[in-house]
Design a protein around this motif. Structure first.
Motif, mmCIF file in Angstrom:
data_model
loop_
_atom_site.group_PDB
_atom_site.id
_atom_site.type_symbol
_atom_site.label_atom_id
_atom_site.label_comp_id
_atom_site.label_asym_id
_atom_site.label_seq_id
_atom_site.Cartn_x
_atom_site.Cartn_y
_atom_site.Cartn_z
ATOM 1 N N LEU A 97 38.253 43.459 48.659
ATOM 2 C CA LEU A 97 39.078 42.791 47.641
ATOM 3 C C LEU A 97 38.653 41.336 47.463
ATOM 4 C CD1 LEU A 97 42.844 43.693 47.988
ATOM 5 C CD2 LEU A 97 41.444 43.605 45.936
ATOM 6 N N GLY A 98 38.347 40.704 48.591
ATOM 7 C CA GLY A 98 37.873 39.324 48.548
ATOM 8 C C GLY A 98 36.548 39.244 47.813
ATOM 9 N N VAL A 99 35.698 40.243 48.067
ATOM 10 C CA VAL A 99 34.386 40.259 47.402
ATOM 11 C C VAL A 99 34.594 40.442 45.895
ATOM 12 C CG1 VAL A 99 32.160 41.442 47.261
ATOM 13 C CG2 VAL A 99 33.307 41.190 49.472
ATOM 14 N N LEU A 100 35.496 41.357 45.559
ATOM 15 C CA LEU A 100 35.778 41.621 44.141
ATOM 16 C C LEU A 100 36.310 40.366 43.449
ATOM 17 C CD1 LEU A 100 35.415 44.405 42.914
ATOM 18 C CD2 LEU A 100 37.865 44.743 43.028
ATOM 19 N N ALA A 101 37.234 39.683 44.157
ATOM 20 C CA ALA A 101 37.824 38.468 43.589
ATOM 21 C C ALA A 101 36.777 37.367 43.436
ATOM 22 C CB ALA A 101 38.977 37.985 44.461
ATOM 23 N N THR A 102 35.671 37.517 44.121
ATOM 24 C CA THR A 102 34.603 36.534 43.994
ATOM 25 C C THR A 102 33.664 36.893 42.848
ATOM 26 O OG1 THR A 102 34.701 36.269 46.371
ATOM 27 C CG2 THR A 102 32.766 35.377 45.281
ATOM 28 N N VAL A 103 33.488 38.201 42.661
ATOM 29 C CA VAL A 103 32.560 38.648 41.624
ATOM 30 C C VAL A 103 33.130 38.358 40.223
ATOM 31 C CG1 VAL A 103 31.503 40.711 40.605
ATOM 32 C CG2 VAL A 103 31.465 40.382 43.079
ATOM 33 N N VAL A 104 34.445 38.504 40.067
ATOM 34 C CA VAL A 104 35.046 38.303 38.745
ATOM 35 C C VAL A 104 34.705 36.915 38.158
ATOM 36 C CG1 VAL A 104 37.202 38.244 37.438
ATOM 37 C CG2 VAL A 104 36.847 40.004 39.128
ATOM 38 N N PRO A 105 34.943 35.802 38.909
ATOM 39 C CA PRO A 105 34.593 34.511 38.310
ATOM 40 C C PRO A 105 33.100 34.358 38.011
ATOM 41 C CG PRO A 105 35.376 34.212 40.568
ATOM 42 C CD PRO A 105 35.650 35.622 40.188
ATOM 43 N N LEU A 106 32.258 35.098 38.740
ATOM 44 C CA LEU A 106 30.821 35.007 38.439
ATOM 45 C C LEU A 106 30.515 35.519 37.030
ATOM 46 C CD1 LEU A 106 29.035 36.025 41.765
ATOM 47 C CD2 LEU A 106 28.718 33.914 40.475
ATOM 48 N N PHE A 107 31.378 36.418 36.535
ATOM 49 C CA PHE A 107 31.166 36.925 35.176
ATOM 50 C C PHE A 107 31.937 36.135 34.132
ATOM 51 C CE2 PHE A 107 29.363 40.285 37.591
ATOM 52 C CZ PHE A 107 28.317 40.717 36.787
ATOM 53 N N ILE A 108 32.974 35.439 34.589
ATOM 54 C CA ILE A 108 33.776 34.670 33.635
ATOM 55 C C ILE A 108 33.164 33.297 33.393
ATOM 56 C CG2 ILE A 108 36.044 33.632 33.279
ATOM 57 C CD1 ILE A 108 37.221 36.047 34.584
ATOM 58 N N LEU A 109 32.672 32.699 34.468
ATOM 59 C CA LEU A 109 32.124 31.347 34.370
ATOM 60 C C LEU A 109 31.083 31.170 33.245
ATOM 61 C CD1 LEU A 109 32.007 28.478 35.584
ATOM 62 C CD2 LEU A 109 30.223 29.309 37.115
ATOM 63 N N PRO A 110 30.091 32.073 33.129
ATOM 64 C CA PRO A 110 29.068 31.825 32.102
ATOM 65 C C PRO A 110 29.643 31.697 30.695
ATOM 66 C CG PRO A 110 28.327 33.525 33.608
ATOM 67 C CD PRO A 110 29.757 33.257 33.952
ATOM 68 N N TYR A 111 30.595 32.564 30.337
ATOM 69 C CA TYR A 111 31.090 32.444 28.964
ATOM 70 C C TYR A 111 32.100 31.301 28.824
ATOM 71 C CZ TYR A 111 35.795 34.554 28.876
ATOM 72 O OH TYR A 111 37.136 34.779 29.020
#
Ligand code: PHE
Length: 473
Positions: A97-111
């Motif tokens: 879950l922690g890993v997932l919560a980290t991956v989400v901002p990696l996809f949000i940050l660029p846009y």
């Protein structure tokens, strides 16, 4: 806005929030950003005004509050960032879950950085206007359309925004940002109130205010879509499901009250978002009526803040130049400081995960953001042909976020409700000696309402997208 990058608060400074106000300010500063000023008004316009607001308010006061309390308490209990917090709680299997919560901002940050770049462009245009040149903003609609479709401009602006964010993180201007925030945040609020009041006095504004405030369920054809939209927006606006509040909570003092802080954060964030709607939606109606554009103007989507507000500012005459300039300085600041908190969350996680140096991690996140951001930046011009799921790339990422964050949020609730048990969170909430008067509410929310509601809406949406009848709301 983020008062500071998370990484600047190292282990030694873990107890460094100087008090509950400092924590609330930092967390509100991370929460208040483009989500409130840019995203909220355009979604409210798209999803039926008052209906969206009503659903949003109910969701943020119930689900948003519950999740905020949960994330902050997990952080404070574990004293870890999201990547390792779940392991610390004694459930290694849920660490994904922690890993997932980290991956989400990696996809949000660029846009997010692409929109930040749009703000940079407007900031420069107003600087040009103020110093007496022509900013090209005489026709805001044409300015915006030609800018986002230009071959290089959106990309260059996004790169500038990304580099500034990463530079701040590298240099760590903790004090500067912290102090600036203390001034900028109240100024932003004051300006927003001022502009909203002025807009309300314009002839024809009443129709917009009515649309914004009074829910009209008959005008809303798909309530499932509205709920999903409002839910995604609420997670995004409160910086939830991305681990940020877990990490912020890990720096909170044990003697401060988690529920009180959560209520204040929800209130500040929702207030700013509501104000942004008051600034933009009535203008939209005035414009829609006077130009004959009708519904098309109201459904303008992501361009809303960039087209309608410059129109309002130009109606102020020459004072409008300065107001526009100031406004975009503040939006830029809000966007930058939110992006800093998001970037920092990514940088810290990449550091921990790959066991690399901070500088290398900042460079990696910067390159990642620019490369993935390019897809969104070019999505209205150069690469306009590329339309994942029929949407321009930026809107595709924006919509995916609407689906991703609820999944993470539902999983966190299932974990807390059924594996960790709500009493652990409630016990953490009582550490300051305060009385927690919402125990039953919390247990019911986290065990049943939150996961069932979130998953039901998601299933319904997926069924609608794939045309599986019967399940779609
Ligand atoms: N909440 C921020 C906004 O409203 C965006 C954000 C999301 C920032 C997640 C940090 C983490 O703009």
């Amino acid at each position: 806005m983020a008062i500071d990058g998370l990484g600047a608060m190292t282990k030694e400074k873990r107890a460094s929030w100087s008090g509950s106000l400092a924590f609330v300010l930092a967390a509100s500063a991370s929460a208040v950003g483009l989500g409130n000023l840019w995203r909220f008004p355009y979604l409210a316009a798209k999803y039926g005004g008052g209906v969206f607001i009503a659903v949003y308010l109910i969701l943020s006061l119930t689900l948003g509050f519950t999740l905020l309390v949960t994330e902050i308490a997990i952080g404070r209990y574990s004293r870890q960032s999201q990547l390792t917090a779940f392991r610390q709680l004694g459930h290694s299997r849920w660490n994904f879950l922690g890993v997932l919560a980290t991956v989400v901002p990696l996809f949000i940050l660029p846009y997010y950085n692409v929109i930040g770049g749009w703000v940079v462009k407007y900031f420069i245009a107003y600087v040009k206007l103020v110093v007496g040149g022509s900013g090209g903003l005489e026709n805001p609609q044409a300015f915006f359309e030609s800018f986002i479709a230009a071959p290089w401009d959106p990309f260059v602006c996004m790169v500038v925004f990304t580099i500034v964010t990463c530079a701040v993180i590298l240099i760590g201007v903790k004090n500067g940002i912290e102090k600036a925030n203390l001034v900028m945040m109240p100024v932003l609020l004051l300006m927003a109130v001022g502009i909203a009041v002025y807009v309300a006095t314009l002839p024809g504004a009443a129709a917009g205010i009515r649309f914004y405030l009074i829910p009209d369920f008959s005008s809303c054809d798909n309530i499932g879509k509205v709920v999903l939209g409002a839910m995604g927006q609420m997670f995004y606006s409160l910086s939830l499901a991305m681990g940020i509040m877990i990490t912020y909570g890990s720096y909170m003092r044990r003697c401060d009250s988690v529920p009180k802080a959560s209520v204040r954060i929800v209130a500040t964030d929702t207030f700013v978002a509501a104000l942004a709607g008051f600034m933009i939606i009535p203008v939209l109606f005035i414009f829609a009526a006077s130009s004959g554009a009708g519904r098309a103007a109201i459904d303008a989507g992501p361009g809303l803040m960039f087209v309608t507000l410059p129109k309002v500012f130009s109606s102020f005459g020459s004072a409008g130049l300065w107001i526009g300039f100031l406004f975009f300085v503040l939006v830029l600041f809000a966007a930058l400081t939110s992006a800093i908190s998001m970037t920092e969350a990514c940088v810290a996680a990449v550091c921990d995960f790959f066991k690399i140096k901070r500088g290398t991690s900042v460079a990696a996140v910067c390159i990642w953001s620019v490369v993935l951001g390019a897809v969104s930046a070019f999505g209205y011009g150069r690469w306009a042909e590329f339309k994942p799921c029929g949407l321009p790339a930026l809107e595709f990422f924006d919509t995916s976020m609407n689906v991703l964050t609820p999944i993470v949020a539902a999983l966190i609730c299932i974990y807390v409700g059924w594996i960790l048990k709500p009493k652990r969170i409630l016990a953490e909430c009582q550490r300051d000696g305060g009385v927690v008067g919402f125990k039953v509410f919390y247990v019911v929310m986290v065990k049943f309402v939150a996961p069932v509601l979130v998953l039901a809406i998601l299933v319904s949406e997926v069924c609608r997208i794939f045309g599986i009848g019967g399940w779609a709301i």
